[in-house]
Design a protein around this motif. Sequence first.
Motif, mmCIF file in Angstrom:
data_model
loop_
_atom_site.group_PDB
_atom_site.id
_atom_site.type_symbol
_atom_site.label_atom_id
_atom_site.label_comp_id
_atom_site.label_asym_id
_atom_site.label_seq_id
_atom_site.Cartn_x
_atom_site.Cartn_y
_atom_site.Cartn_z
ATOM 1 N N THR A 1 30.016 -101.736 42.669
ATOM 2 C CA THR A 1 31.182 -100.878 42.509
ATOM 3 C C THR A 1 32.110 -101.379 41.416
ATOM 4 O O THR A 1 32.873 -100.598 40.867
ATOM 5 N N SER A 2 32.066 -102.663 41.079
ATOM 6 C CA SER A 2 32.998 -103.191 40.097
ATOM 7 C C SER A 2 32.517 -102.975 38.673
ATOM 8 O O SER A 2 33.194 -103.340 37.730
ATOM 9 N N THR A 3 31.357 -102.382 38.502
ATOM 10 C CA THR A 3 30.823 -102.158 37.174
ATOM 11 C C THR A 3 31.604 -101.057 36.472
ATOM 12 O O THR A 3 31.760 -99.969 37.001
ATOM 13 N N PRO A 4 32.112 -101.319 35.249
ATOM 14 C CA PRO A 4 32.800 -100.255 34.527
ATOM 15 C C PRO A 4 31.839 -99.140 34.184
ATOM 16 O O PRO A 4 30.651 -99.357 34.014
ATOM 17 N N LEU A 5 32.387 -97.927 34.042
ATOM 18 C CA LEU A 5 31.532 -96.774 33.844
ATOM 19 C C LEU A 5 31.416 -96.421 32.372
ATOM 20 O O LEU A 5 32.366 -96.534 31.604
ATOM 21 N N GLU A 6 30.220 -95.981 32.003
ATOM 22 C CA GLU A 6 29.956 -95.499 30.658
ATOM 23 C C GLU A 6 30.299 -94.022 30.609
ATOM 24 O O GLU A 6 29.860 -93.241 31.453
ATOM 25 N N SER A 7 31.042 -93.629 29.596
ATOM 26 C CA SER A 7 31.440 -92.227 29.531
ATOM 27 C C SER A 7 30.264 -91.315 29.267
ATOM 28 O O SER A 7 30.202 -90.196 29.750
ATOM 29 N N GLY A 8 29.288 -91.772 28.478
ATOM 30 C CA GLY A 8 28.099 -90.965 28.211
ATOM 31 C C GLY A 8 28.461 -89.761 27.350
ATOM 32 O O GLY A 8 29.510 -89.685 26.725
ATOM 33 N N ASP A 9 27.553 -88.793 27.279
ATOM 34 C CA ASP A 9 27.825 -87.597 26.491
ATOM 35 C C ASP A 9 28.543 -86.567 27.345
ATOM 36 O O ASP A 9 28.554 -86.638 28.565
ATOM 37 N N THR A 10 29.147 -85.626 26.704
ATOM 38 C CA THR A 10 29.933 -84.622 27.423
ATOM 39 C C THR A 10 29.277 -83.254 27.368
ATOM 40 O O THR A 10 29.922 -82.243 27.633
ATOM 41 N N THR A 11 27.988 -83.188 27.024
ATOM 42 C CA THR A 11 27.308 -81.910 26.992
ATOM 43 C C THR A 11 27.009 -81.446 28.395
ATOM 44 O O THR A 11 26.928 -82.226 29.330
ATOM 45 N N PRO B 1 20.960 -88.401 29.696
ATOM 46 C CA PRO B 1 22.032 -88.289 28.697
ATOM 47 C C PRO B 1 21.482 -87.945 27.316
ATOM 48 O O PRO B 1 20.401 -88.379 26.932
ATOM 49 N N GLN B 2 22.260 -87.189 26.573
ATOM 50 C CA GLN B 2 21.780 -86.610 25.319
ATOM 51 C C GLN B 2 21.313 -87.662 24.325
ATOM 52 O O GLN B 2 20.344 -87.444 23.594
#
Length: 466
Positions: free
Chosen positions: A20-30, A316-317
């Motif tokens: 749970t403490s892992t920061p999140l990757e925003s990834g693509d927004t498509t 992810p794209q």
Amino acid sequence: MSTAPAYGGFSPLGTSALPTSTPLESGDTTAHLSPVGTPKTPPTLFPQLSPLVTAVLFLDFAEPSANSLTAPWTMDDVATLSQQRLAGVALRLLAEQGITIPPTAETALRAASFAAASRTLQVVNASLPALQALQHHNIPFAISKGPGIALQSHGLVERPFADLDVLVMPKHFRRVHNVLSALGYKEDPSSMPPWPWFDRHCREAVNLRNSRGGSLDLHHHLPPWLWTRNIDLATLIGQNTPHPVGNHTLPLLSAPQNLLIVALHVVSDHNRPGHTLMIWRDLLTLAAASDPKDVLDLARRQNLLGWLRWVIGEIPQQARPSRLWDDLQQYPDRPRHQARLRHLLPPALGSRHIIGQVFRLPLPQATCYLAGMALPSLRFLRPQLPGSPRPYLAWWRRSLQRMVATQRDMHTSNQPDTGGLVTALRPASTRDVSVLMIAPGVLFLSAISYYSAAVARALQRHGVEV
């Protein structure tokens, strides 16, 4: 890979949840296609990951982001990569990018990579006598996933596996099971079914192990059964190609065949759809090794074009296999049996509870499963509820309590125990399982199960195999 539920109660199978403490990757927004064909962001299946884990997962398929190469490696990242069997890939990323990490983190990765590769070789060597026994009995079979995917990867270090998935024709399943039992292969007690006929009629495979380290998942159908009814295992088995794995030769499936099986397995993943990161890397590896025309032709014949388009669209794209994805655009964007599929994906109860098996099975098998679970054999119940004077009442009470507890935990827990699967696929007011709707059917099917078992025992006493 194991697909059998733990029938003794809710038992989340598979690897540990992403930290749970892992920061999140925003990834693509498509926009990503949900099973109901509505564009949604974020993806409904692909988990949210830290930049470092994302860079490792997509190595060879997408350029790592700048922040992923400069971010400090945390022990959470190391634990995730180790648990998800990506330590070998992580070590190659470190070497290629010239990244230095703390000695404790590197040591942990090397230990995890060595343990996974050693386990793989042990499984292959220990399982070989069983495979030779099947050949001796002239039983056709093939092996899917693990070894075939490793051939398309950087070896067993980067694509380890913990068992061999053996495909046999349904008519040979009982015979093969008997051959393996004679060699000491048994099912783990925690996943023993309520009735012996569950193995053949209510689940796609049985997970068998022996004391020497052999580990076989014996499949008579591919999971999830409802969506794979058009797949003829006799054809798959007949098209296998022998390949050397270690010091042995195994009958393996082709890359396009494994790609379709892996795409199906995303939903069948240890009762946690999309949770295992190795599955996503397998998709990318097999897509790169396959001609898109071969993949589409195979998916078309199996009526799985909609399913394949949906799963590939969840990648992810930046890493999505462009050639295959472009060719898939001309085909339907929805998998079949969407109403069933909704019950298998978060936030539905079926994504985390063994009740999900009902929605994975064709109607006749689902009916038998529900009846068998409602009225299990006393041989099954006694170890589950030792000393209980009313085992059936205790079983029903405990099953209902665990179902309610699982539902409550899914709604109240702050931990992303499904590996980042947070997108709602339908309004929260819709109930996952209506007890009022199921209860009358359970009582009726329980009676059917009881009398069916009595008839089966009578037939067996007269020498009729059932």
